[in-house]
Design a protein around this motif. Structure first.
Motif, mmCIF file in Angstrom:
data_model
loop_
_atom_site.group_PDB
_atom_site.id
_atom_site.type_symbol
_atom_site.label_atom_id
_atom_site.label_comp_id
_atom_site.label_asym_id
_atom_site.label_seq_id
_atom_site.Cartn_x
_atom_site.Cartn_y
_atom_site.Cartn_z
ATOM 1 N N THR A 18 54.248 77.833 -10.917
ATOM 2 C CA THR A 18 54.785 77.648 -9.560
ATOM 3 C C THR A 18 53.765 78.109 -8.527
ATOM 4 O O THR A 18 53.519 77.426 -7.513
ATOM 5 C CB THR A 18 56.105 78.444 -9.392
ATOM 6 O OG1 THR A 18 57.062 77.963 -10.331
ATOM 7 C CG2 THR A 18 56.652 78.310 -7.983
ATOM 8 N N TRP A 19 53.181 79.273 -8.794
ATOM 9 C CA TRP A 19 52.155 79.782 -7.868
ATOM 10 C C TRP A 19 50.982 78.809 -7.773
ATOM 11 O O TRP A 19 50.524 78.458 -6.676
ATOM 12 C CB TRP A 19 51.680 81.149 -8.351
ATOM 13 C CG TRP A 19 50.569 81.700 -7.504
ATOM 14 C CD1 TRP A 19 50.657 82.248 -6.262
ATOM 15 C CD2 TRP A 19 49.171 81.704 -7.850
ATOM 16 N NE1 TRP A 19 49.414 82.604 -5.809
ATOM 17 C CE2 TRP A 19 48.482 82.291 -6.754
ATOM 18 C CE3 TRP A 19 48.450 81.291 -8.963
ATOM 19 C CZ2 TRP A 19 47.109 82.452 -6.767
ATOM 20 C CZ3 TRP A 19 47.080 81.454 -8.985
ATOM 21 C CH2 TRP A 19 46.421 82.035 -7.878
ATOM 22 N N LEU A 20 50.521 78.337 -8.926
ATOM 23 C CA LEU A 20 49.417 77.372 -8.924
ATOM 24 C C LEU A 20 49.813 76.075 -8.226
ATOM 25 O O LEU A 20 49.036 75.495 -7.474
ATOM 26 C CB LEU A 20 48.997 77.049 -10.372
ATOM 27 C CG LEU A 20 48.060 78.035 -11.082
ATOM 28 C CD1 LEU A 20 47.764 77.545 -12.486
ATOM 29 C CD2 LEU A 20 46.768 78.240 -10.300
ATOM 30 N N GLY A 21 51.075 75.644 -8.500
ATOM 31 C CA GLY A 21 51.552 74.387 -7.927
ATOM 32 C C GLY A 21 51.622 74.402 -6.417
ATOM 33 O O GLY A 21 51.548 73.336 -5.779
ATOM 34 N N GLU A 44 49.901 83.264 0.298
ATOM 35 C CA GLU A 44 51.098 84.107 0.417
ATOM 36 C C GLU A 44 52.378 83.309 0.169
ATOM 37 O O GLU A 44 53.322 83.802 -0.458
ATOM 38 C CB GLU A 44 51.124 84.754 1.801
ATOM 39 C CG GLU A 44 50.005 85.772 1.990
ATOM 40 C CD GLU A 44 49.851 86.191 3.440
ATOM 41 O OE1 GLU A 44 50.447 85.522 4.309
ATOM 42 O OE2 GLU A 44 49.146 87.169 3.692
ATOM 43 N N LEU A 45 52.414 82.065 0.674
ATOM 44 C CA LEU A 45 53.587 81.218 0.436
ATOM 45 C C LEU A 45 53.745 80.944 -1.060
ATOM 46 O O LEU A 45 54.852 81.054 -1.611
ATOM 47 C CB LEU A 45 53.441 79.899 1.191
ATOM 48 C CG LEU A 45 54.602 78.891 1.007
ATOM 49 C CD1 LEU A 45 55.897 79.453 1.583
ATOM 50 C CD2 LEU A 45 54.265 77.554 1.658
ATOM 51 N N ALA A 46 52.615 80.617 -1.724
ATOM 52 C CA ALA A 46 52.646 80.364 -3.172
ATOM 53 C C ALA A 46 53.066 81.617 -3.925
ATOM 54 O O ALA A 46 53.834 81.544 -4.902
ATOM 55 C CB ALA A 46 51.271 79.898 -3.645
ATOM 56 N N LEU A 47 52.591 82.794 -3.469
ATOM 57 C CA LEU A 47 52.936 84.058 -4.121
ATOM 58 C C LEU A 47 54.439 84.336 -4.008
ATOM 59 O O LEU A 47 55.077 84.776 -4.966
ATOM 60 C CB LEU A 47 52.128 85.205 -3.501
ATOM 61 C CG LEU A 47 52.308 86.577 -4.172
ATOM 62 C CD1 LEU A 47 51.796 86.547 -5.607
ATOM 63 C CD2 LEU A 47 51.592 87.663 -3.370
ATOM 64 N N GLN A 48 54.993 84.053 -2.832
ATOM 65 C CA GLN A 48 56.436 84.269 -2.648
ATOM 66 C C GLN A 48 57.252 83.384 -3.588
ATOM 67 O O GLN A 48 58.225 83.820 -4.185
ATOM 68 C CB GLN A 48 56.813 84.002 -1.191
ATOM 69 C CG GLN A 48 56.370 85.091 -0.243
ATOM 70 C CD GLN A 48 57.529 85.655 0.564
ATOM 71 O OE1 GLN A 48 58.623 85.117 0.570
ATOM 72 N NE2 GLN A 48 57.286 86.764 1.247
ATOM 73 N N PHE A 49 56.830 82.117 -3.711
ATOM 74 C CA PHE A 49 57.541 81.223 -4.630
ATOM 75 C C PHE A 49 57.430 81.720 -6.076
ATOM 76 O O PHE A 49 58.406 81.695 -6.837
ATOM 77 C CB PHE A 49 56.986 79.796 -4.524
ATOM 78 C CG PHE A 49 57.505 79.030 -3.335
ATOM 79 C CD1 PHE A 49 58.870 78.883 -3.127
ATOM 80 C CD2 PHE A 49 56.621 78.451 -2.416
ATOM 81 C CE1 PHE A 49 59.348 78.177 -2.031
ATOM 82 C CE2 PHE A 49 57.097 77.742 -1.329
ATOM 83 C CZ PHE A 49 58.462 77.606 -1.128
ATOM 84 N N GLY A 50 56.254 82.180 -6.466
ATOM 85 C CA GLY A 50 56.049 82.672 -7.830
ATOM 86 C C GLY A 50 56.890 83.895 -8.123
ATOM 87 O O GLY A 50 57.507 83.995 -9.194
#
Length: 978
Positions: free
Chosen positions: A558-561, A584-590
């Motif tokens: 998810t983070w990578l995606g 940061e957005l990717a990190l929050q999703f992960g």
């Protein structure tokens, strides 16, 4: 055949004790080979093994000694030394050899049992880890761990390992363990000592107790100044132990001992766990609420929150510093338990919820620390910290665990109510030499001993199991058996501890005390059932093995995606919230994916439902021996009913006699009664009772019976014995044919006439000549017809299998509405009928009450024993109907269906939550709707899922019986008018 008996039966209510394992080769010297060349085992050996199976699980029934086996009281429950065990083993070996079989090998093996309280289990992975750790201990034969019960039951060889090593193995796995009970704790008493001031006096008391006959184990607690004594209730009791302590003192020294009641461990630990989670949650809130305010609320409330943006050094603001300082205690002090749990899990090579929480909170915390340090050292860097994610996540998870342990405590309410039924005190009577009462003393129920005589006045509870020796009353047994109508009690009737005496004063002689009472046995059976793992639990076990690794991989993807497309600007820039970048957005999703997934809900779906259902069943008078029986019962498609004692009341009486020779009627009945005296069959008891009444009519008040020898039971046919040198046969037509006794036309005509009236014709032959017959009638149970009809509406077919004659069987079946009947079937034949039905793909239940039903009960997919039946039948069954009412057959099946339906609903909820929650947390809806699940909200959802599953299981507490047959009002008698 090879035979190895090392463990008690599954779900056995018998107290923990020592069992033996031996291998032997039975060589038949009189067996015949069947068509396939197999040697058939003679029936008398089958009967011997059946009796031995009961004896090893709790001692012989009092008053019913068995030839070739040790006397009552010397069974495995009262073994004290290796010499006794060897003696019993030799006796068993000799008994088998006396039956013309060779015992090639005899190997003794001790199996001890202990129960442990396991602390720190959160999900199925935890319970599996504890189970694996226990099974790896040398000497452990079997280990079962219950997640909902938070207990482990371990069978081990005491010559190889010990309780301390077992506890150490659990602690090495990262969990806490406390000993609840062990094999020598079957009957124990805690005593508080007074007047003991030195170690020498302590050793003196300990040595006196250890040399006292009947004492198995003595343990001294120096901190509490108490002593725990395990004893054999057949030999000694608490009052005798106190007297031994008092007599040990040398004048002028004086020792005294009083009963000490240790705090209820389970309740105390449950309350401690609740307080612990509550306090951690409150401490967490103390820090996380300000962090939430400083990061989410005040910055939007200008000018009140403007001070948070003041820069201290370079780009580091006051708000950043405060959030860091407030978040750190929550992350590393309040949340330390997650680190410990994750460390032990990873150390053992598996993963659990703690791993997910630790990964999620660490990712948020250390990224936020990186943002703070970067801002501290740079004048141009701008970034958003996620300290509120870490603190709020931990707070919500702790809130969820707090609510979960509170709800889990409610699942054992039914069991707690059962344990509280016994009264605190009892009125003990003392007698002089002439049997006159000289004193009445109120003592603690725990001080009662076997054979004590107690007085029970109206409105008080019966303290222990016993027999009424004087007085009449009605006793309300609804709290034990579910029977709503008070039961009349007179001298000779049994009473159960925990029941309420309604309206008369009765004098009772105690027969079972302490852990031997019916109430204690019920509690032990229900606890064993709650510890057993249901087959449906295997689904959660399989998922739990790969659940957490899958979630970690999904979070990383998810983070990578989100991160890679963000770096290459593959999605609109306006999707990124203000003050955030694509990383940061990717990190929050992960992080959201990591913490939204909940393996705990899956792990709790089955055990909590089974726990509530078995407790509720026990309160309704239906004892279910484990999740396996509970699960199988909902699939039942055919039920086989025994006739005598199951469909009928089980109290047959002789209604007519016929003499075919010149022998006097009294002599005929006397010979028949002598032959039947050693049999446990209801028809045998009816003949003996009829003979007693006949003697009274003829003016003979003597209970003396002639001596019988060579007594033998012929299953499904009758009995034979030598009485006064005469061969006496008492049974049906098949027995007469076995002994080649001719049947005259007169006898045949009388049999047909009797059977047409739905009566059982019992023939009596003396020296192979039929001299008379007795017509025995057993009335149907009033609820039988309605139960059969209701089962038909549930899609379950009813079949009657009986050893009685065809005419009687058909008449009874027609009256209750059963269309399929098998008559004149012996015990082995009943089991064969069940196997035939099973080969047709049917799940078959058997309902029976006698020793002759035990092979069929064991062969059936679900065996249901009538509570008033024999010990063998109850031991062989999966479900025990305490009230002896057929309506509880429906209750057991319906409760099973409701429970399995609830478990499926729990799984749908738990799996559906994860299946739907993870995509939402991964941001699947974000491009279309702008809906995003922040990590702290994902943590709240995870906590809510576990609580919702437990609360769903608790709804089973509202279960009501689908069929209730009203009893006719009992007539008023003299006791009602007093």
């Amino acid at each position: 055949h090879g035979a190895e008996w090392g463990d008690p039966p599954q779900g056995s209510a018998s107290p923990p004790c020592v069992f033996w394992s031996f291998s032997c080769r039975f060589v038949s010297k009189e067996g015949e080979e069947d068509e396939e060349g197999h040697v058939q085992c003679p029936r008398h050996l089958l009967r011997f093994l059946c009796r031995f199976d009961r004896d090893r699980c709790g001692g012989l029934e009092r008053g019913g000694e068995h030839p070739g086996l040790p006397p009552s009281g010397s069974g495995c429950g009262s073994v004290q030394a290796g010499g006794n065990r060897c003696k019993i083993a030799r006796t068993i070996k000799e008994a088998i050899e006396d039956l013309n079989f060779e015992v090639d090998e005899l190997q003794e093996q001790e199996i001890a049992v202990c129960r442990l309280r396991i602390k720190g289990m959160a999900c199925t992975s935890c319970s599996e880890s504890v189970e694996r750790a226990l099974q790896m201990v040398p000497g452990v034969k079997k280990a079962a761990v219950g997640l909902a019960l938070e207990e482990a039951k371990v069978h081990y060889d005491p010559n190889v390992t010990s309780r301390d090593l077992i506890i150490e193995a659990v602690e090495d796995a990262g969990f806490g363990a406390d000993l609840i009970s062990s094999g020598d704790d079957v009957n124990k008493v805690h005593l508080k000592l007074e007047g003991v001031n030195s170690p020498e006096e302590t050793k003196l008391i300990q040595s006196v107790l250890e040399t006292t006959e009947g004492v198995n184990h003595v343990e001294w607690d120096t901190v509490e100044q108490t002593i725990k004594v395990a004893y054999d209730p057949d030999i000694t009791g608490p009052r005798l132990l106190i007297q031994c302590i008092q007599n040990a003192a040398q004048p002028p020294k004086c020792f005294n001992a009083t009963l000490h009641s240790p705090p209820k461990q389970r309740e105390a630990e449950r309350n401690h766990e609740i307080r612990n989670y509550r306090n951690k949650f409150l401490w967490s809130c103390l820090f996380s609420v300000p962090v939430f305010l400083f990061s989410m609320i005040l910055p939007m409330m200008s000018p009140y929150g403007d001070w948070l943006s003041y820069r201290i050094c370079n780009n580091m603001t006051i708000g950043m510093l405060l959030r860091w300082l407030l978040c750190s205690p929550v992350q590393f002090i309040v949340g330390w338990r997650f680190y410990i749990g994750a460390y032990h899990a990873l150390k053992r090579g598996y993963s659990n919820m703690d791993v997910l929480v630790a990964l999620g909170t660490n990712a948020a915390y250390f990224y936020s620390v990186y943002i703070v340090l970067k801002a501290l050292t740079s004048t141009s860097f701008e970034g958003q910290d996620f300290f509120e994610t870490s603190t709020m996540l931990i707070s919500f998870i702790l809130l969820g665990k707090y609510l979960e342990v509170v709800a889990k405590g409610k699942t054992s309410d039914a069991l707690s109510k059962l344990t509280e039924l016994a009264p605190e005190t009892a009125c003990l009577l003392s007698f002089d030499k002439d049997g006159n009462v000289i004193s009445e003393t109120e003592i603690s129920t725990q001080l009662l001993q076997r054979n004590d005589v107690i007085k029970i006045v109206p409105g008080t509870k019966v303290p222990v199991d016993g027999v009424v020796i004087k007085g009449q009353s009605h006793v309300n047994e609804s709290m034990i058996t579910g029977e709503a109508r008070p039961i009349a009690k007179k001298p000779g009737d049994r009473v159960i501890g925990g029941t309420v005496n309604d309206n008369g004063c009765i004098i009772v002689k105690a027969t079972h005390v302490g852990s031997e009472t019916a109430l204690s046995q019920i509690v032990q059976l229900v606890e064993a059932a709650q510890l057993a793992r249901a087959p449906v639990q295997k689904l959660a076990d399989k998922i739990s093995r790969f659940f957490v690794p899958t979630v970690v991989v999904a979070a990383f993807l998810t983070w990578l995606g989100w991160f890679i497309p963000g770096q290459f600007h593959l999605y609109p820039k306006q999707w990124i919230p203000k003050a955030m970048d694509s990383f940061e957005l990717a990190l929050q999703f992960g992080i959201s994916v990591l913490v939204v997934a909940c393996p705990c809900a899956l792990g709790l779906a089955t055990p909590t439902a089974v726990m509530v259902a078995t407790g509720k069943g026990a309160s309704q008078g239906v004892l279910i021996k484990g999740g396996n029986a509970l699960e199988k019962a909902h699939k039942i498609k055919a039920i086989i009913f025994d006739k005598t004692g199951t469909l009928t009341v089980g109290k047959p009486s002789v209604v007519q006699t016929k003499v075919f020779s010149k022998i006097p009627l009294l002599e005929l009945c006397d010979l028949a009664a002598c032959a039947e005296a050693n049999s446990e069959h209801p028809l045998s008891k009816a003949i003996v009772e009829h003979t007693k009444k006949l003697k009274e009519q003829y003016g003979s008040h003597s209970d003396h019976m002639m001596e019988s020898r060579d007594f033998e039971v012929h299953p499904g046919a009758g009995v034979s014995a030598a009485v006064e040198g005469k061969l006496v046969l008492v049974g049906n037509k098949r027995l007469m044919q076995e002994f080649e006794v001719p049947l005259s036309p007169e006898v045949e005509a009388y049999m047909s006439e009797t059977e047409e009236l739905a009566r059982t014709c019992v023939l009596v032959a003396i020296d192979k000549i039929i001299c008379g017959a007795l017509a025995v009638s057993d009335p149907l149970k009033p609820e039988a017809g309605r139960v059969i009809s209701y089962l038909k509406s549930m899609g379950i077919s009813s079949i009657m299998v009986t050893g009685d004659n065809w005419a009687t069987a058909k008449s009874i079946a027609k009256e209750v509405g059963i269309s399929q009947v098998f008559a004149e079937i012996d015990p082995v034949g009943k089991a064969e009928k069940i196997k035939n039905l099973q080969m047709q793909g049917l799940i078959v239940a058997m309902v029976g009450d006698g020793i002759n039903d035990s092979p069929a009960l064991a062969a059936a997919d679900v065996g249901m024993a009538i509570g008033a039946g024999t010990d063998v039948a109850i031991e062989a069954a999966d479900i025990v109907l305490m009230k002896s009412s057929l309506e509880d057959v429906i209750t057991a099946i319906d409760l099973s269906r409701k429970t399995l339906s609830r478990i499926r609903l729990n799984y749908v909820w738990a799996l559906g939550y994860n299946v739907l929650g993870m995509p939402v947390a991964a941001g699947v809806l974000f491009p279309f709707t702008g809906i995003r699940l922040p990590p702290w909200l994902a943590g709240a959802c995870m906590a809510a899922s576990s609580v919702s599953v437990v609360c769903s299981s608790l709804l089973l507490q509202l279960y009501k019986k689908p069929l209730h047959v009203e009893d006719p009002p009992r007539p008023r008698d003299a006791s009602d008018l007093i």
